[in-house]
Every structure is written in structure tokens, then in C-alpha cells.
Design a protein around this motif. Structure first.
Motif, mmCIF file in Angstrom:
data_model
loop_
_atom_site.group_PDB
_atom_site.id
_atom_site.type_symbol
_atom_site.label_atom_id
_atom_site.label_comp_id
_atom_site.label_asym_id
_atom_site.label_seq_id
_atom_site.Cartn_x
_atom_site.Cartn_y
_atom_site.Cartn_z
ATOM 1 N N SER A 147 7.323 -7.146 14.667
ATOM 2 C CA SER A 147 7.181 -6.993 13.223
ATOM 3 C C SER A 147 5.835 -7.529 12.733
ATOM 4 N N LEU A 148 5.435 -8.671 13.284
ATOM 5 C CA LEU A 148 4.153 -9.262 12.883
ATOM 6 C C LEU A 148 2.981 -8.372 13.324
ATOM 7 N N LEU A 149 3.065 -7.824 14.519
ATOM 8 C CA LEU A 149 2.009 -6.942 15.006
ATOM 9 C C LEU A 149 1.899 -5.690 14.138
ATOM 10 N N LEU A 150 3.048 -5.089 13.783
ATOM 11 C CA LEU A 150 3.034 -3.889 12.950
ATOM 12 C C LEU A 150 2.480 -4.187 11.551
ATOM 13 N N ALA A 151 2.894 -5.321 10.983
ATOM 14 C CA ALA A 151 2.393 -5.688 9.660
ATOM 15 C C ALA A 151 0.891 -5.948 9.700
ATOM 16 N N THR A 152 0.431 -6.575 10.772
ATOM 17 C CA THR A 152 -1.001 -6.842 10.915
ATOM 18 C C THR A 152 -1.792 -5.544 11.028
ATOM 19 N N LEU A 153 -1.288 -4.621 11.838
ATOM 20 C CA LEU A 153 -1.964 -3.332 12.016
ATOM 21 C C LEU A 153 -1.979 -2.537 10.711
ATOM 22 N N TRP A 154 -0.837 -2.466 10.033
ATOM 23 C CA TRP A 154 -0.760 -1.700 8.782
ATOM 24 C C TRP A 154 -1.717 -2.284 7.740
ATOM 25 N N GLY A 155 -1.701 -3.590 7.593
ATOM 26 C CA GLY A 155 -2.572 -4.214 6.604
ATOM 27 C C GLY A 155 -4.040 -4.011 6.910
ATOM 28 N N GLY A 156 -4.399 -4.075 8.199
ATOM 29 C CA GLY A 156 -5.794 -3.840 8.562
ATOM 30 C C GLY A 156 -6.242 -2.426 8.222
ATOM 31 N N LEU A 157 -5.396 -1.438 8.519
ATOM 32 C CA LEU A 157 -5.741 -0.047 8.203
ATOM 33 C C LEU A 157 -5.806 0.177 6.687
ATOM 34 N N ALA A 158 -4.900 -0.441 5.944
ATOM 35 C CA ALA A 158 -4.925 -0.310 4.485
ATOM 36 C C ALA A 158 -6.234 -0.850 3.910
ATOM 37 N N LEU A 159 -6.681 -1.981 4.416
ATOM 38 C CA LEU A 159 -7.944 -2.559 3.936
ATOM 39 C C LEU A 159 -9.135 -1.693 4.336
ATOM 40 N N VAL A 160 -9.126 -1.171 5.557
ATOM 41 C CA VAL A 160 -10.222 -0.308 6.006
ATOM 42 C C VAL A 160 -10.381 0.899 5.093
ATOM 43 N N HIS A 161 -9.257 1.511 4.724
ATOM 44 C CA HIS A 161 -9.320 2.777 3.995
ATOM 45 C C HIS A 161 -9.383 2.619 2.480
ATOM 46 N N ARG A 162 -8.945 1.475 1.940
ATOM 47 C CA ARG A 162 -8.812 1.434 0.487
ATOM 48 C C ARG A 162 -9.476 0.242 -0.209
ATOM 49 N N LEU A 163 -9.936 -0.757 0.526
ATOM 50 C CA LEU A 163 -10.530 -1.906 -0.154
ATOM 51 C C LEU A 163 -11.826 -1.483 -0.851
ATOM 52 N N PRO A 164 -11.916 -1.648 -2.181
ATOM 53 C CA PRO A 164 -13.108 -1.211 -2.913
ATOM 54 C C PRO A 164 -14.239 -2.232 -2.796
ATOM 55 N N ALA A 165 -14.936 -2.176 -1.692
ATOM 56 C CA ALA A 165 -16.019 -3.131 -1.448
ATOM 57 C C ALA A 165 -17.037 -2.469 -0.534
ATOM 58 N N SER A 166 -18.168 -3.140 -0.358
ATOM 59 C CA SER A 166 -19.185 -2.621 0.552
ATOM 60 C C SER A 166 -18.640 -2.626 1.975
ATOM 61 N N ARG A 167 -19.288 -1.872 2.844
ATOM 62 C CA ARG A 167 -18.829 -1.765 4.225
ATOM 63 C C ARG A 167 -18.758 -3.137 4.907
ATOM 64 N N VAL A 168 -19.762 -3.979 4.672
ATOM 65 C CA VAL A 168 -19.788 -5.300 5.301
ATOM 66 C C VAL A 168 -18.624 -6.154 4.807
ATOM 67 N N VAL A 169 -18.435 -6.185 3.488
ATOM 68 C CA VAL A 169 -17.354 -7.004 2.921
ATOM 69 C C VAL A 169 -15.997 -6.470 3.368
ATOM 70 N N ARG A 170 -15.864 -5.142 3.402
ATOM 71 C CA ARG A 170 -14.586 -4.552 3.803
ATOM 72 C C ARG A 170 -14.232 -4.943 5.237
ATOM 73 N N TRP A 171 -15.184 -4.831 6.142
ATOM 74 C CA TRP A 171 -14.898 -5.165 7.532
ATOM 75 C C TRP A 171 -14.717 -6.676 7.722
#
Length: 335
Positions: free
Chosen positions: A13-37
Motif C-alpha cells: 500500500s505504501l509503495l502504491l501510494a508513493t508511486l501514485w503521488g509521484g506521478l501526480a506531482l510530475v504531471h500536475r504540479l504547477p511549478a518549474s521543471r526543477v521545482v517539480r522534480w
């Protein structure tokens, strides 16, 4: 034994939540590429820490840490809203809005692009009118590009001119509404990266783009619907497009794509249509329709697919003024 099983479930469950959250931030965080990563690395590092603690025998602390972490992420996630006015790519700049006046259907933005390359076309949006009393056919186009079970689906409606015996067709396509700078990503489609679009287009645009320009394989199937259901399907598509124009929605690779949206509309017309995995694997949709007696009878699905492969005919008829008639030669239901 039970302790090991619970630890394994918690770790998964922790691995899945970590993966999902990472992908959500990659695709939707409104920030510069450096800040997003940087945010993604912090998220993955924190998730990795909780997993490490579970591996070392801890239970409550890593669970509580991930709950707090996910609660903060989901609070941000729920605030994301689909946009109405962005710098859309040319091919999805307008939705297929329209209205009915008596027996006339008026569509305000029918796309009629002349595509030179997959990214360049002569742009044309037209206002067109159709006599609903002349609506006499529905066709299913399935366009694949080599990925098993994956395809794009278009629904085309034919209006018969009794004087000439010819049809005028308009094709509807449920698509990703991308911004001008965006490229489509199936993964991004899971993470609110795109809005949803319903496009109306001339077949010389929508079909030729896929068969002749993108070099996809396109199959055509004539669909069996009575006159009332044909009309209802067309009008609910226009109604849904009007609704999207007023209240945009996010595209979703599984739950709101070219097949699932049309299926939802069909269920409003034909009661009792069951859910099926072929509604997700869009390339298998003709099999679903065939099993529910929705295609031309007297042919196996294999025969319908072979005789409905219009790819080569479309390429040979690229400049033909009667393109739609040419691609239907030999297709069951159109002989």
C-alpha cells in the motif's frame, strides 16, 4: 504468518501510494521543471523512508506518516479543476456545439482540416446543417496504431440525399483537449493532465488523418440502430458536447475516453447494456458490439474486420471528392 501478511499488505500500500503521488506531482504540479522534480524527489524519499521503517518492523509510525502525507496531497488534488479557456491546439480549439430547430440540426464548429503532416494542416471550421429526417446510417471507425487492444473510435452519421442517392457524413470523436504546447501521454491521462473534447469533423478530415497521414490501420463497421436510436445517439452526443462547452471535464484514460463516454450515452438509449473489459480495451470494441447484435448480420467478426479494413482504399481515394463513398466499397451493409 498473519504478521508477515499484514506487513506485506502495508508495504504494498505504501509503495502504491508513493508511486501514485509521484506521478501526480510530475504531471500536475504547477511549478518549474526543477521545482517539480525536486518535489517529486522529496515525495519519493519520504515514501521510501516509510517503506524502510516497515521493512525494519515498524507499523504505526510509517502508516501515520503516509496518511498525513496523502491527506495533504489529496487536499491539493481535489482543488484541481478543468479549464475552459486555454491556448488549445488547433485541432481541438472548438467543441461540437449545436442545436435543433425543427428537423434541422445545426452544428457550429465542424472541423474540415486538410492535413499535410500529423502536426500541420489547412485549418477550417464550418457551420453545417443536417436534416434529421435524412439520417439513415451510423458507422463505427476503429483506428489502431499497433498497440494490442488499443485504438481510437469514431462514430459517423450518414444523411441520405434522396435526390442524388448520396450521403453526407459527419464524424464525432471523443478526444483529449490538449494545449498547444502539449503532447499526448496515456499516463498523463490518468492524472488530470487534459480536458475532454467532443469534436465533429468531416470524414475527409477525421478518417484521412488517421489512415493517410498517421498511417494507422482503420476499420469500418456499419452499426445496426433503428431510426429513433440513431437520432437519439446523435442528439445526446451534441447535448454532451454542449455540456462540455459550459462545464469542462477532465479526460481520463480509462473512465472518460473515446469508448467509455459513447458507451455511457448508448446506455441512455438502449437499456441493459452490460459493462465489459472491451469497453476499456478500445480495439476490442467491435467484438462487444458484434456480440450484442449491433453489427451487420450474416458475417463473422473476422469477416467484418477484413472486409471493413478501409486503410488502402482511403489512401487510394486521398484526393477523391467522393472519399466517403470510396472507402465504403465492399464494406458489409454498404455493398
Amino acid at each position: 504468518m498473519i504478521e508477515s501478511l499484514l506487513a506485506g499488505m502495508l508495504l504494498t500500500s505504501l509503495l502504491l501510494a508513493t508511486l501514485w503521488g509521484g506521478l501526480a506531482l510530475v504531471h500536475r504540479l504547477p511549478a518549474s521543471r526543477v521545482v517539480r522534480w525536486l518535489a517529486v524527489l522529496v515525495w519519493l524519499g519520504t515514501g521510501g523512508l516509510w517503506c524502510l521503517l516497515v521493512w525494519q518492523g515498524a507499523r504505526l509510525a510509517p502508516l501515520a506518516g503516509m496518511v498525513v502525507q496523502m491527506a495533504a496531497l489529496l487536499a491539493w488534488w481535489r482543488q484541481l479543476q478543468p479549464a475552459m479557456d486555454l491556448d488549445w491546439a488547433d485541432d481541438v480549439a472548438h467543441l461540437a456545439t449545436g442545436e435543433v430547430e425543427g428537423h434541422r440540426l445545426i452544428l457550429h464548429h465542424v472541423r474540415d482540416f486538410d492535413w499535410q503532416t500529423p502536426d500541420r494542416a489547412r485549418i477550417a471550421w464550418e457551420r453545417r446543417e443536417y436534416d434529421l429526417r435524412a439520417l439513415d446510417s451510423v458507422d463505427l471507425f476503429v483506428s489502431g496504431w499497433g498497440r494490442p487492444g488499443i485504438a481510437h473510435v469514431l462514430i459517423s452519421f450518414g444523411f441520405l440525399d434522396p435526390g442524388s442517392g448520396r450521403h453526407d457524413f459527419v464524424a464525432f470523436s471523443v478526444e483529449v483537449r490538449r494545449e498547444r504546447h502539449e503532447q499526448f501521454s496515456e499516463i498523463g491521462g490518468f492524472f488530470k493532465q487534459y480536458e475532454l473534447a467532443i469534436i465533429a469533423a468531416d470524414e475527409r478530415d477525421a478518417v484521412r488523418l488517421r489512415s493517410n497521414v498517421r498511417c494507422e490501420t482503420v476499420n469500418l463497421y456499419r452499426v445496426r440502430l433503428n431510426a429513433a436510436d440513431r437520432r437519439d445517439l446523435l442528439l445526446v452526443l451534441v447535448e454532451e458536447a454542449n455540456r462540455l462547452e459550459a462545464a469542462p471535464r477532465f479526460y481520463h484514460t480509462v473512465t472518460a475516453n473515446c469508448t467509455t463516454l459513447v458507451f455511457g450515452l448508448m446506455r441512455r438509449i438502449i437499456e441493459g447494456l452490460p459493462m465489459d473489459h472491451r469497453l476499456v480495451l478500445t480495439g476490442l470494441l467491435p467484438g462487444y458490439v458484434h456480440d450484442h447484435r449491433g453489427l451487420v448480420p450474416g458475417f463473422s467478426l473476422h469477416e467484418l474486420k477484413c472486409r471493413g479494413d478501409i486503410t488502402e482504399r482511403a489512401r487510394q481515394a486521398h484526393e477523391a471528392p467522393d472519399f466517403s463513398r470510396c472507402i465504403r466499397e465492399g464494406v458489409p451493409g454498404w455493398e
